[in-house]
Scaffold this motif. Structure first.
Motif, PDB file in Angstrom:
ATOM      1  N   GLU A 155       0.684  -1.111  -0.078  1.00 42.22           N
ATOM      2  CA  GLU A 155       0.036   0.101   0.111  1.00 42.22           C
ATOM      3  C   GLU A 155       0.960   1.246  -0.002  1.00 42.22           C
ATOM      4  O   GLU A 155       1.989   1.412   0.625  1.00 42.22           O
ATOM      5  CB  GLU A 155      -0.719   0.084   1.294  1.00 42.22           C
ATOM      6  CG  GLU A 155      -2.200  -0.694   1.097  1.00 42.22           C
ATOM      7  CD  GLU A 155      -3.300  -0.357   2.307  1.00 42.22           C
ATOM      8  OE1 GLU A 155      -4.236  -0.083   1.934  1.00 42.22           O
ATOM      9  OE2 GLU A 155      -2.637  -0.466   3.501  1.00 42.22           O
ATOM     10  N   GLY A 156       0.219   2.359  -0.937  1.00 45.89           N
ATOM     11  CA  GLY A 156       1.201   3.484  -0.496  1.00 45.89           C
ATOM     12  C   GLY A 156       0.369   4.731  -1.002  1.00 45.89           C
ATOM     13  O   GLY A 156      -0.857   4.357  -1.213  1.00 45.89           O
ATOM     14  N   HIS A 157       0.935   5.771  -0.781  1.00 47.51           N
ATOM     15  CA  HIS A 157       0.144   6.940  -1.106  1.00 47.51           C
ATOM     16  C   HIS A 157       1.134   8.195  -1.598  1.00 47.51           C
ATOM     17  O   HIS A 157       2.173   8.220  -1.222  1.00 47.51           O
ATOM     18  CB  HIS A 157      -0.742   7.426   0.074  1.00 47.51           C
ATOM     19  CG  HIS A 157      -2.019   8.294  -0.052  1.00 47.51           C
ATOM     20  ND1 HIS A 157      -3.316   7.669   0.004  1.00 47.51           N
ATOM     21  CD2 HIS A 157      -2.136   9.636  -0.384  1.00 47.51           C
ATOM     22  CE1 HIS A 157      -4.222   8.617  -0.327  1.00 47.51           C
ATOM     23  NE2 HIS A 157      -3.385   9.695  -0.618  1.00 47.51           N
ATOM     24  N   ILE A 158       0.573   8.893  -2.648  1.00 47.21           N
ATOM     25  CA  ILE A 158       1.209  10.189  -3.058  1.00 47.21           C
ATOM     26  C   ILE A 158       0.435  11.290  -2.747  1.00 47.21           C
ATOM     27  O   ILE A 158      -0.554  11.362  -3.250  1.00 47.21           O
ATOM     28  CB  ILE A 158       1.543  10.181  -4.599  1.00 47.21           C
ATOM     29  CG1 ILE A 158       2.386   8.727  -4.732  1.00 47.21           C
ATOM     30  CG2 ILE A 158       2.040  11.270  -4.981  1.00 47.21           C
ATOM     31  CD1 ILE A 158       2.440   8.299  -6.085  1.00 47.21           C
ATOM     32  N   VAL A 159       1.148  12.372  -2.094  1.00 44.36           N
ATOM     33  CA  VAL A 159       0.372  13.602  -1.836  1.00 44.36           C
ATOM     34  C   VAL A 159       1.171  14.528  -2.622  1.00 44.36           C
ATOM     35  O   VAL A 159       2.286  14.860  -2.395  1.00 44.36           O
ATOM     36  CB  VAL A 159       0.306  13.820  -0.320  1.00 44.36           C
ATOM     37  CG1 VAL A 159      -0.364  15.357  -0.270  1.00 44.36           C
ATOM     38  CG2 VAL A 159      -0.343  12.975   0.340  1.00 44.36           C
ATOM     39  N   ASN A 160       0.460  15.259  -3.525  1.00 43.84           N
ATOM     40  CA  ASN A 160       1.179  16.360  -4.190  1.00 43.84           C
ATOM     41  C   ASN A 160       0.615  17.722  -3.896  1.00 43.84           C
ATOM     42  O   ASN A 160      -0.649  17.914  -3.993  1.00 43.84           O
ATOM     43  CB  ASN A 160       0.945  16.143  -5.775  1.00 43.84           C
ATOM     44  CG  ASN A 160       1.625  15.016  -6.292  1.00 43.84           C
ATOM     45  OD1 ASN A 160       2.529  14.396  -5.976  1.00 43.84           O
ATOM     46  ND2 ASN A 160       0.960  14.400  -7.391  1.00 43.84           N
ATOM     47  N   THR A 161       1.477  18.845  -3.388  1.00 40.84           N
ATOM     48  CA  THR A 161       0.877  19.953  -2.863  1.00 40.84           C
ATOM     49  C   THR A 161       0.799  20.926  -4.035  1.00 40.84           C
ATOM     50  O   THR A 161       1.568  21.411  -4.608  1.00 40.84           O
ATOM     51  CB  THR A 161       1.956  20.611  -1.857  1.00 40.84           C
ATOM     52  OG1 THR A 161       2.205  19.496  -0.595  1.00 40.84           O
ATOM     53  CG2 THR A 161       1.426  22.064  -1.304  1.00 40.84           C
ATOM     54  N   ALA A 162      -0.609  21.126  -4.318  1.00 44.27           N
ATOM     55  CA  ALA A 162      -0.896  22.268  -5.458  1.00 44.27           C
ATOM     56  C   ALA A 162      -1.266  23.462  -4.481  1.00 44.27           C
ATOM     57  O   ALA A 162      -0.465  24.003  -3.530  1.00 44.27           O
ATOM     58  CB  ALA A 162      -1.865  21.775  -6.094  1.00 44.27           C
ATOM     59  N   SER A 163      -2.500  24.143  -4.773  1.00 44.30           N
ATOM     60  CA  SER A 163      -2.988  25.460  -4.043  1.00 44.30           C
ATOM     61  C   SER A 163      -4.296  25.484  -4.442  1.00 44.30           C
ATOM     62  O   SER A 163      -4.803  25.179  -5.159  1.00 44.30           O
ATOM     63  CB  SER A 163      -1.866  26.494  -4.256  1.00 44.30           C
ATOM     64  OG  SER A 163      -2.405  27.701  -3.905  1.00 44.30           O
ATOM     65  N   MET A 164      -4.997  26.449  -3.811  1.00 46.24           N
ATOM     66  CA  MET A 164      -6.229  26.985  -4.285  1.00 46.24           C
ATOM     67  C   MET A 164      -5.945  27.728  -5.475  1.00 46.24           C
ATOM     68  O   MET A 164      -6.784  27.817  -6.339  1.00 46.24           O
ATOM     69  CB  MET A 164      -6.721  28.009  -2.961  1.00 46.24           C
ATOM     70  CG  MET A 164      -7.490  27.277  -2.198  1.00 46.24           C
ATOM     71  SD  MET A 164      -9.178  26.537  -2.801  1.00 46.24           S
ATOM     72  CE  MET A 164     -10.144  28.079  -3.569  1.00 46.24           C
ATOM     73  N   ALA A 165      -4.577  28.018  -5.726  1.00 43.42           N
ATOM     74  CA  ALA A 165      -4.184  28.902  -6.972  1.00 43.42           C
ATOM     75  C   ALA A 165      -4.121  27.626  -8.299  1.00 43.42           C
ATOM     76  O   ALA A 165      -3.678  28.162  -9.191  1.00 43.42           O
ATOM     77  CB  ALA A 165      -2.796  29.454  -6.869  1.00 43.42           C
TER      78      ALA A 165
END
Length: 281
Positions: free
Chosen positions: A135-145
């Motif tokens: 099991e794994g997870h990727i979190v990419n930080t974007a923005s409200m922008a």
């Protein structure tokens, strides 16, 4: 992915701000940490703090805009821990200028960190994460922008929109292959970080066009952003939202529910083919 005890998290932009907040929460969940940041001195201090609290952690100074350095980060992570279960592509920078004054150096810097930092990491980490099959997870930080478009932030808006759409496509790519890796895209509003001062980590010389007088509107936007960031939510709150999303396998992480109306208005602008509404987020 609900049981995080003993699993491995890689976090970029981890020496401060949202990255450090996510790393702190990961450590509290019993995870082993691989922390990356362009600021080697600050990263060393952060790693020492975690070690003093008994966390198994390594720090790897990394400029995520450089593919070779991200590959080296992955090599060290897998060499030390064998596997990576949580990949958080968080490093980010911003420039406040109108589109016609945003120089090529500005574009290269912002896109290099905010967007290519994500794509470099996907190439460096995902194949091995798929290979070990856990099991794994990727979190990419974007923005409200990445979901709206603000004035005087052309390069930042573009980079964060790119992160959102790549994350959406990544979700589909993994789901179609029945992979055990889930994806989330983090779209925060104003958070108490040093994003407004990100130029301090800009390594290359800024060209002459970038040192001329600042456009008055862009300057006002920059001050508004600084004020909003100073009064933003704490990074620990963002980290809690991230780990709630990981447990629930929720794709979109919207830390500011009051900003959903801005997203809705933008979508209505598109569907009704009208000029963009100037949104106050």
């Amino acid at each position: 992915m609900k049981n995080l005890q003993g699993k491995v998290a890689v976090v970029t932009g981890a020496a401060e701000g949202i990255g450090k907040g996510i790393a702190t929460r990961a450590a509290a969940e019993g995870m082993k940490l691989v922390l990356a940041d362009i600021n080697a001195a600050k990263l060393e201090v952060t790693v020492a703090e975690f070690k003093a609290n008994g966390v198994e952690v390594i720090g790897v100074p990394t400029d995520v805009a450089k593919e070779q350095q991200v590959n080296a980060l992955a090599e060290q992570a897998f060499a030390r821990f064998g596997k990576v279960h949580l990949l958080v592509n968080n490093a980010g920078v911003a420039v406040a200028k109108p589109a016609w004054e945003t120089t090529q150096q500005d574009w290269d810097w912002v896109m290099g960190v905010n967007f290519y930092g994500v794509t470099h990491a996907l190439r460096a980490f995902v194949p091995t994460m798929l290979q070990h099959g856990e099991e794994g997870h990727i979190v990419n930080t974007a923005s409200m922008a990445g979901l709206t478009s603000q004035p005087s932030l052309a390069s930042y808006n573009a980079s964060k929109h790119a992160v959102v759409t790549v994350s959406e496509g990544l979700h589909h790519d993994l789901a179609l292959r029945q992979a055990r890796i889930k994806v989330s895209v983090l779209c925060p509003g104003w958070v108490k970080t040093a994003i407004a001062h990100s130029e301090r980590n800009r390594a290359e010389a800024v060209d002459s066009a970038a040192t001329q007088g600042v456009d008055a509107v862009a300057a006002k936007v920059g001050m508004s952003v600084l004020h909003a960031v100073q009064n933003g939510i704490p990074v620990a709150q963002v980290a809690d939202e991230v780990f709630d999303a990981i447990a629930a396998e929720r794709f979109y992480i919207l830390t500011h529910p009051e900003m959903k109306q801005a997203i809705q208005i933008r979508m209505e602008d598109v569907l009704q083919q009208r000029a963009p509404t100037l949104l106050r987020i």
